[in-house]
Design a protein around this motif. Structure first.
Motif: not given
Ligand SMILES: [Zn+2]
Length: 347
Positions: A43-45, A234-238, A276-278
């Protein structure tokens, strides 16, 4: 930051490492050492991926993720195709994936229309979202934070009636592309609102990946005045490479649920050159090193990352995958012991 504060911060960092190792010593293999990863790659990816991913590929991607030990895989978004064409096949994807009874497959829903389409397809868990930044809320979903909470109240009521679990996202928890740094009290307020709507868990998102450990720490201290760590993820982008330290900070605050995307999929339309996301692979490597368990088969996950990256024609953002080169990963339930350089000539 003054030198005094810096030394104070260092002291806290040392305490952090000691706390985590104490927790491991004291609890052995207890559930305290268990970390739940919410894989958001599908989804987020894929959300900001410019290339349309064919339905069959999305399904194969999710089916493979279902076989490596995840308990939660966010599979799609029931959003209008006018907003995000990538998810125009959300109903088909959800219906055709091979569902494992032990896995939850949440989908993002932006409104009641999306919710109705989702439950018509048999969805059992949804994710709703609100921003901690007023400007971000306006630009992203064309309404104020308060209006968005009210809009989701209707969805939440319907979900409760239908026995559908609700997960909440708060975006821009440390920084906003329009407003800059975000007040921790604003994050606590939205978190509280979403909990009141009936969310079982709130995922705190550094949506644009600008957070530093110091900002993350301050924000979490504030949010914990209104929520228990067991209610938080926790939701981290990098974007600035700070996702892993920020996750470590969240672990220190007793948060045990981490969102991540295989290969670090995802982009961010708000930050130039943003990654993107971690990457899930890198999170698992860090957790393995700390003796924290996810139950996820890292070598198999690396293979899935290669599969989706090769389809998308992009390079994996996972350092673990890069470190392994083209070799068949031999990491099993533990950290990487040695490097196989036999195929490293190819890059
Ligand atoms: Zn996200």
């Amino acid at each position: 930051m003054s030198l005094f504060k810096l030394s104070q911060f260092r002291r806290q960092s040392i305490q952090l490492t000691q706390r985590i190792s104490n927790s491991i010593r004291n609890h052995g293999t207890s559930s305290d050492n268990a970390i739940r990863i919410v894989e958001v790659g599908p989804r987020d990816g894929l959300q900001n991926e410019p290339k349309y991913v064919e339905t069959d590929v999305k399904i194969e991607f999710i089916n493979r993720l279902s076989k490596v030990g995840f308990q939660n895989i966010e599979v799609t978004s029931f959003v209008s195709p006018k907003w995000i064409p990538q998810f125009k096949d959300s109903s088909e994807v959800f219906q055709r994936i091979e569902k494992d009874d032990s896995i939850s497959y949440p989908v993002l829903v932006p409104n009641i229309k999306g919710f109705e389409a989702a439950i018509a397809g048999g969805v059992k868990e949804i994710a709703i979202f609100a921003a901690a930044s007023e400007t971000f809320s306006q630009k992203n979903i064309n309404c104020s934070i308060e209006e968005s909470i009210n809009r989701f109240r209707v969805v939440a009521e319907a979900a409760k009636k239908a026995n559908v679990k609700i997960r909440g996202y708060v975006s821009t928890v440390v920084g906003c592309p329009y407003e800059g740094p975000i007040q921790p009290t604003a994050v606590a307020k939205v978190t509280e609102d979403l909990l009141k709507l009936g969310c079982y868990e709130i995922s705190l998102g550094d949506t644009i990946g600008v957070g530093s450990i110091a900002a993350m720490n301050k924000m979490l201290i504030e949010v914990k005045t209104i929520a228990k760590p067991q209610q938080l993820a926790i939701h981290c982008h990098n974007t600035y490479g700070q996702a892993l330290p920020n996750i470590l900070c969240a672990l220190n605050h007793d948060i045990r649920v981490i969102d991540s995307a295989v290969s670090g999929l995802g982009g961010c339309p708000y930050a130039k050159g943003a990654s993107g996301n971690v990457p899930t692979e890198d999170v698992i490597y860090m957790l393995n090193g700390l003796g924290l368990h996810t139950g996820i088969d890292l070598p198999e996950l690396v293979m899935i990352g290669r599969f989706i990256c090769s389809y998308l024609g992009r390079k994996s953002e996972s350092k673990v995958t890069l470190a392994l080169g083209d070799s068949k990963p031999s990491v099993k339930h533990d950290h990487v012991h040695h490097h196989d350089h036999s195929h490293s000539h190819s890059h």
